[in-house]
Enzyme design. Structure first.
Site, PDB file in Angstrom:
ATOM      1  CG  HIS A  21      25.520 -62.171 131.207  1.00 28.64           C
ATOM      2  ND1 HIS A  21      24.259 -62.618 131.498  1.00 28.64           N
ATOM      3  CD2 HIS A  21      25.400 -61.499 130.031  1.00 28.64           C
ATOM      4  CE1 HIS A  21      23.417 -62.247 130.553  1.00 28.64           C
ATOM      5  NE2 HIS A  21      24.084 -61.557 129.647  1.00 28.64           N
TER       6      HIS A  21
ATOM      7  CE1 TYR B 159      15.025 -58.584 131.471  1.00 29.94           C
ATOM      8  CE2 TYR B 159      15.626 -60.342 129.960  1.00 29.94           C
ATOM      9  CZ  TYR B 159      15.907 -59.135 130.557  1.00 29.94           C
ATOM     10  OH  TYR B 159      17.069 -58.469 130.247  1.00 29.94           O
TER      11      TYR B 159
ATOM     12  CB  THR C  75      19.848 -56.389 126.729  1.00 30.89           C
ATOM     13  OG1 THR C  75      20.111 -56.073 128.107  1.00 30.89           O
ATOM     14  CG2 THR C  75      20.887 -57.363 126.209  1.00 30.89           C
TER      15      THR C  75
END
Length: 800
Positions: free
Chosen positions: A507, A623, A636
């Site tokens: 990630h 979230y 993000t």
């Protein structure tokens, strides 16, 4: 020994007759080709760099400006208003060069300065145009005159064939919100789920921060904003991803799935070959920058910097922080098969192996009867366990000998291919309505259940008329068995025994939308361009005989084996505790939501708010990931769907005394609030990244902030994310619904919470990837998934 001799271009021996040269022409040719490729790549990088540096102009425009200025000078016109004469008299050595060369040289210098001035002026104008975000807040069909003028001006700069990084230097910087605005939005975001007493305490913390430490931290952050291209991204990558010492398996990595409704081949080696070649084509487009950047609404470019590290990248463990290492080039991949590691070279003498040749290489690995050495089968578990033991083991046992050579081959590979010895699949029953009356491609052989291969998993039915095959498929991609994925690599391409495919991605180097773009492209190449023979094998012929893949060797002592087994136990504990369900929501999809005249994402988020309240009996911090790629180096931002309006809507739905009109009005208001929050996040006016950076500054200054500590310690018990679909026009799912992908998912962020990834796949289906932990005692992914489906149906019933 033969390979060693072949690697030497020439040899010589000294005899009594003199020196005897033995020249290996093939080796000399290989050396020449290697050098040529290297210079071609250097020239291409230089060329791309020049094009990107001069954008929105072009390098050829310099010649046009020089020609125009020279023509004016010859016509006795002075476009420089005396600057050319000043350059000639004060800068250039007239006595040394002579009058004529001095005139021409001063003209070229002025033209070059004028050209650079034009470039920076155009880039400044483009950056100012891209800084405008008013269009984000205007509904469909309600475009203001200001936005129309902005759109016409912007179209003058958007080229028809931009390079991947053409717009990078023109993208605006992520704005730094005023401290007071962030504090105000934060209080609004928590008011819905805090009681009066808790909210009063939070108001006091906010007030103390605003008049105390906050302004000082904001000033330091303002300096970083001035100095850097993005004040968030580098700290986000370092502190959120690389400094985490917990296992990255499930906790950080995420996965993506194959097409849900079609099986192009059941031959494992063939699928591996075609998809590997498809991925390498995407890598080539990145290297040459021929991949078009994503453009929003046909005008606004998105940042492309995350594409740089999609390939040839590895996460290296460290004691305090990991490091991302990216290699400029790699000519091999590493294949993991039944606990063994192989180095497969896909490019030989500047020639890429064709699909048939790659299939032969993969099949050789599958057929290899050799067994893994002691400890080798469980070796990848080091990347699945805690980071510190892996960092210590790497320093002690993998810095010399064959272990160092083999580990370097893994870390320098373009990516990892995992040939799983198990089959994974899913039941097409929930999608029959979507695929009805569709003309499937001629090579489509039907579902695996129609195959005679006995390796396909058996569907496990439950009382909700769904099957758990998708759950097992998802679980395998996210965690595997704890020792058959190299979780530190940029991504693992997982090919199952029956030809099914998926990916496990690291990630820290790129977010899911970028990885989704990669695999959507590769899937289109795999199915629509490369294709398969009628028997499922790769097209083409084996034109040359290549050396088989090189088996990587390891010497693993009892001490390192003990570390491996400890990491494996950690990985198995995480994997066994993972509670996963993939919901195929086929009652309705985006088409029905659009008829309700609300945002599909807002509809889905309100459905999850209602489902979570029914599941947990309370509201909680939620979230949702939003992208900030409208800005340079953007990644993000957090959208907070649990708002005052969403809580009012849920209470209204659960109150039997409210009317349908009241519930519908509350729903629309909640959706409008959510859409505004989403737009704010995309436009750089979010809450959480600003607070995160203020917290980092406070740590650098050794200052303690009760407010920031409180905010950053709040658990996200409902963490959600939407996976984009159809970023490539080639995969038109309205015409080819069999191309529908189930998207991907991730693990829960909080131990007692849910992780939900969803993808709106066409007009009629939504996939929800719901994860939780069995040991939490409060969560049940299967129960929550059913709750989401019921909540969606209850909301849709308001419009009927």
């Amino acid at each position: 020994m033969a390979e060693a001799h072949a690697a030497v271009a020439f040899q010589f021996t000294v005899t009594h007759e003199g020196i005897d040269f033995d020249i290996n022409h093939e080796a000399l040719k290989a050396v020449f080709e290697s050098g040529r490729r290297s210079w071609v790549k250097k020239f291409r990088r230089f060329q791309n760099g020049m094009v990107n540096t001069t954008y929105p102009a072009s390098p050829l425009s310099w010649l046009a400006v020089v020609t125009a200025v020279t023509a004016c000078s010859l016509a006795r016109l002075d476009p420089s208003m005396g600057m050319i004469d000043k350059l000639k008299e004060n800068v250039l050595p007239v006595n040394y060069l002579g009058p004529a060369p001095t005139i021409y040289l001063s003209t070229v210098i002025f033209a070059t300065l004028l050209w650079l001035g034009i470039i920076f002026t155009l880039r400044f104008i483009l950056k100012r145009l891209l800084s405008y975000k008013g269009f984000m807040y205007e509904g469909r069909g309600k475009i203001s005159l200001k936005t129309k003028i902005w759109g016409m001006l912007l179209r003058c700069f958007v080229t028809s064939k931009p390079r991947l990084f053409s717009y990078q230097n023109a993208l605006p910087n992520l704005p730094l919100p005023p401290l007071q605005d962030t504090m105000r939005r934060y209080l609004l975001s928590v008011r819905g789920f805090l009681n009066d007493e808790e909210f009063e305490r939070m108001e006091l913390l906010v007030k103390d921060f605003e008049v105390g430490l906050g302004p000082r931290l904001q000033r330091y952050l303002k300096l970083k904003w001035w100095w850097s291209t993005n004040y968030v991204s580098d700290w986000w990558e370092e502190y959120v991803y690389l400094r985490g010492r917990d296992p990255i398996m499930v906790n950080s990595n995420y996965y993506g799935m194959d097409s849900i409704a079609m099986a192009p081949t059941y031959i494992q080696a063939a699928r591996a070959a075609n998809f590997t070649l498809s991925l390498l084509r995407f890598r080539r487009e990145i290297e040459r920058e021929t991949l078009k950047p994503l453009i929003m609404q046909g005008m606004v470019p998105l940042c492309s910097y995350q594409y740089e590290r999609l390939f040839n990248t590895t996460r290296i463990p460290g004691l305090e922080s990991d490091t991302l290492v990216h290699h400029k080039d790699s000519k091999h991949i590493v294949v993991i098969c039944r606990g063994r590691f192989y180095k497969l070279v896909f490019q030989v003498n500047a020639t890429m192996l064709n699909p048939a040749e790659l299939q032969k290489q993969f099949q050789w690995i599958i057929d290899d009867p050799s067994e893994p050495v002691d400890g080798e089968e469980h070796l990848p578990a080091l990347t699945a366990g805690d980071r510190i033991p892996w960092a210590l083991a790497r320093q002690r046992f993998f810095t010399r000998g064959v272990n160092k050579i083999s580990l370097r081959a893994i870390e320098m590979a373009a990516f990892i291919v995992v040939l799983d010895d198990e089959a994974q699949d899913y039941d097409v029953e929930p999608l029959k309505g979507i695929l009805a009356n569709q003309k499937l491609p001629p090579w489509y052989k039907g579902r695996p259940q129609e195959s005679t291969d006995n390796q396909f998993p058996t569907p496990v039915k439950d009382n909700w008329n769904q099957n758990r095959m998708l759950d097992r498929f998802s679980h395998s991609l996210l965690a595997g068995n704890g020792h058959n994925r190299w979780f530190d690599k940029c991504f693992n391409l997982v090919i199952f025994k029956n030809g099914r495919m998926g990916v496990n991605a690291e990630h820290s180097l790129a977010d899911a939308p970028v990885m989704a773009h990669l695999f959507e492209y590769a899937f289109g190449e795999d199915i629509m361009d490369i294709g398969y023979n009628d028997d499922g094998s790769c097209k083409g012929e084996v034109k040359a005989t290549y050396a088989p893949p090189l088996r990587l060797k390891f010497e693993l002592s009892e001490e390192v084996t003990a570390v491996i087994e400890t990491s494996l136990q950690t990985a198995k504990k995480i994997s066994d505790d993972l509670d996963f369900h993939l919901l195929v929501h086929n009652q309705f999809g985006k088409g029905a939501m659009k008829k309700c005249k609300v945002s599909p994402d807002a509809f889905i988020q309100m459905g999850m708010q209602l489902a979570y309240f029914r599941d947990a009996g309370k509201f909680n911090l939620t979230y949702e990931a939003s992208m900030t790629r409208l800005f340079r180096d953007g990644r993000t931002e957090t959208v907070r769907p649990c708002t005052i309006s969403s809580c009012d809507f849920v209470r209204c739905m659960e109150d039997p005394s409210t009317t349908r009109e009241q519930r519908l009005a509350a729903f629309r208001k909640a959706c409008e609030t959510h859409v505004t929050g989403y737009r704010d996040a995309m436009c750089g006016m979010g809450i959480d990244r600003h607070l995160f950076c203020l917290y980092v500054v406070s740590k650098y200054l050794n200052e303690e902030s009760p407010f920031l500590q409180k905010v950053l310690s709040e658990p996200w018990r409902l963490s959600t994310s939407q996976t984009p679909h159809q970023q490539m026009n080639k995969l038109d799912i309205s015409k080819h619904p069999e191309f529908i992908s189930a998207g991907g998912g991730f693990g829960p962020v909080a131990h007692d919470g849910y992780g939900v990834s969803y993808i709106i796949a066409g007009e009629d289906v939504i996939f929800y990837h719901v994860s939780g932990n069995k040991s939490s005692g409060n969560t049940d992914s299967w129960r929550f998934a059913k709750g989401i489906a019921k909540a969606n149906n209850d909301i849709l019933a308001l419009f009927q």
